[in-house]
Design a protein around this motif. Structure first.
Motif, PDB file in Angstrom:
ATOM      1  N   LEU A 196     -31.077 -25.211  15.428  1.00 25.09           N
ATOM      2  CA  LEU A 196     -29.846 -25.847  15.608  1.00 25.09           C
ATOM      3  C   LEU A 196     -28.527 -26.092  15.494  1.00 25.09           C
ATOM      4  O   LEU A 196     -28.560 -27.455  15.500  1.00 25.09           O
ATOM      5  CB  LEU A 196     -30.475 -24.822  16.874  1.00 25.09           C
ATOM      6  CG  LEU A 196     -31.158 -23.527  17.063  1.00 25.09           C
ATOM      7  CD1 LEU A 196     -31.522 -23.492  18.456  1.00 25.09           C
ATOM      8  CD2 LEU A 196     -30.105 -21.964  16.569  1.00 25.09           C
ATOM      9  N   MET A 211     -25.866 -24.599  22.616  1.00 21.65           N
ATOM     10  CA  MET A 211     -26.269 -24.583  20.610  1.00 21.65           C
ATOM     11  C   MET A 211     -25.979 -23.000  20.865  1.00 21.65           C
ATOM     12  O   MET A 211     -26.285 -22.038  20.782  1.00 21.65           O
ATOM     13  CB  MET A 211     -28.517 -24.312  21.679  1.00 21.65           C
ATOM     14  CG  MET A 211     -29.200 -25.288  21.862  1.00 21.65           C
ATOM     15  SD  MET A 211     -30.651 -24.785  21.816  1.00 21.65           S
ATOM     16  CE  MET A 211     -31.417 -25.965  22.040  1.00 21.65           C
ATOM     17  N   LYS A 213     -24.953 -22.059  15.973  1.00 26.75           N
ATOM     18  CA  LYS A 213     -25.445 -21.814  14.720  1.00 26.75           C
ATOM     19  C   LYS A 213     -26.134 -20.534  14.071  1.00 26.75           C
ATOM     20  O   LYS A 213     -25.604 -19.222  14.221  1.00 26.75           O
ATOM     21  CB  LYS A 213     -26.021 -22.686  13.966  1.00 26.75           C
ATOM     22  CG  LYS A 213     -26.089 -22.900  12.226  1.00 26.75           C
ATOM     23  CD  LYS A 213     -26.214 -24.359  11.753  1.00 26.75           C
ATOM     24  CE  LYS A 213     -25.982 -23.881  10.494  1.00 26.75           C
ATOM     25  NZ  LYS A 213     -27.588 -25.685   9.971  1.00 26.75           N
ATOM     26  N   TRP A 215     -28.121 -19.245  16.817  1.00 29.22           N
ATOM     27  CA  TRP A 215     -28.526 -18.645  17.768  1.00 29.22           C
ATOM     28  C   TRP A 215     -29.373 -17.450  17.780  1.00 29.22           C
ATOM     29  O   TRP A 215     -29.725 -17.025  18.475  1.00 29.22           O
ATOM     30  CB  TRP A 215     -27.700 -19.458  19.093  1.00 29.22           C
ATOM     31  CG  TRP A 215     -28.446 -18.462  20.157  1.00 29.22           C
ATOM     32  CD1 TRP A 215     -27.108 -18.130  20.935  1.00 29.22           C
ATOM     33  CD2 TRP A 215     -29.349 -18.879  21.460  1.00 29.22           C
ATOM     34  NE1 TRP A 215     -28.445 -17.248  22.253  1.00 29.22           N
ATOM     35  CE2 TRP A 215     -29.830 -18.263  22.162  1.00 29.22           C
ATOM     36  CE3 TRP A 215     -30.628 -19.714  20.825  1.00 29.22           C
ATOM     37  CZ2 TRP A 215     -30.073 -18.715  22.630  1.00 29.22           C
ATOM     38  CZ3 TRP A 215     -31.741 -19.601  21.973  1.00 29.22           C
ATOM     39  CH2 TRP A 215     -31.558 -19.184  23.125  1.00 29.22           C
TER      40      TRP A 215
END
Length: 254
Positions: A196, A211, A213, A215
């Motif tokens: 991530l 977080m 990308k 996720w």
């Protein structure tokens, strides 16, 4: 000529204390009929005296004034009509009486602010991190309830809820403050590993770690939903920054 009535003539008669003026008038009339000589029946001028006396008794009973003309029956009690003021008071009391509150399901914000016990890292996670991944320095970063935004493009970690900021080195913290995101490994609740993007965002009134990308894939694989409680743990593999996401309340292997 008949003697005039006095207070002594009513000693043997039971009188309802709530009797009104009209009731008292009926009481006097009834008593007068009781003591009227039979020889004066013809002077009544209204037909049969006995019928008149019965009518007087019937009228008293209809009005429920509470007289007892030597009768064993209990007098009827007429329901008291409430005054307008009493009705208004009743309405005010009903309006002021607190209504029972409906129980509502706690929203994610309430869940996040509610004090929660902090469970230890499940043993299967600990064995996998320490044994299989060669990790060390386990630190709990946050335990939180997921918001709607957490099950969409990003997972947020507000600064105000972080257990300790010591999970970052000085160099890492400085890099994030300079808007330089990091690629990190995440151990998911399903025990899969994914990569991530870990970043720090500065909002108008707060700061948070996020977080992004991949996720959304983590959310789908682990059936994460708004209101779920999760823990984010940090650990190191050599010097590499890694994380583990634990779904609280899910039975894990011992």
């Amino acid at each position: 000529m008949t003697a005039e009535l006095s207070a002594d003539d009513f000693d043997h008669i039971q009188v309802d204390p709530s009797c009104g003026r009209f009731g008292c008038l009926l009481l006097v009339a009834g008593f007068e009929l009781e003591r009227w000589p039979k020889t004066h029946d013809s002077l009544s001028g209204h037909g049969d005296f006995k019928a008149s006396r019965c009518n007087a008794r019937s009228l008293c009973n209809q009005e429920n004034v509470g007289f007892n003309f030597k009768s064993n029956k209990k007098p009827g009690v007429k329901p008291k009509r409430k005054s307008k003021e009493e009705d208004d008071d009743g309405e005010w009391e009903a309006a002021l009486k607190p209504k029972p509150k409906r129980s509502k399901k706690l929203q994610p914000l309430a869940l996040a602010l509610r004090p929660m016990p902090t469970p230890d890292l499940p043993h299967n996670f600990e064995r996998h991190i320490l044994g299989n991944m060669g990790g060390s320095d386990l630190v709990l970063v946050i335990q939180k309830a997921l918001f709607f935004s957490d099950v969409n493009p990003r997972f947020s970690v507000p600064f105000s809820q972080v257990k300790t900021h010591g999970f970052l080195t000085g160099t890492e913290a400085q890099s994030l403050a300079g808007k330089n995101p990091m690629e990190v490994r995440l151990l998911e609740p399903c025990m899969e590993e994914t990569t991530l993007t870990f970043n720090m965002w500065e909002m108008s009134k707060t700061k948070l770690y996020v977080m992004t990308k991949a996720w959304n894939s983590v959310v789908q694989r682990n059936n994460l939903a708004e209101g779920d409680t999760v823990q984010l743990w940090c650990f190191r593999v050599n010097t590499e920054l890694c994380f583990a996401l634990v779904k609280v309340g899910v039975d894990a292997e011992n």
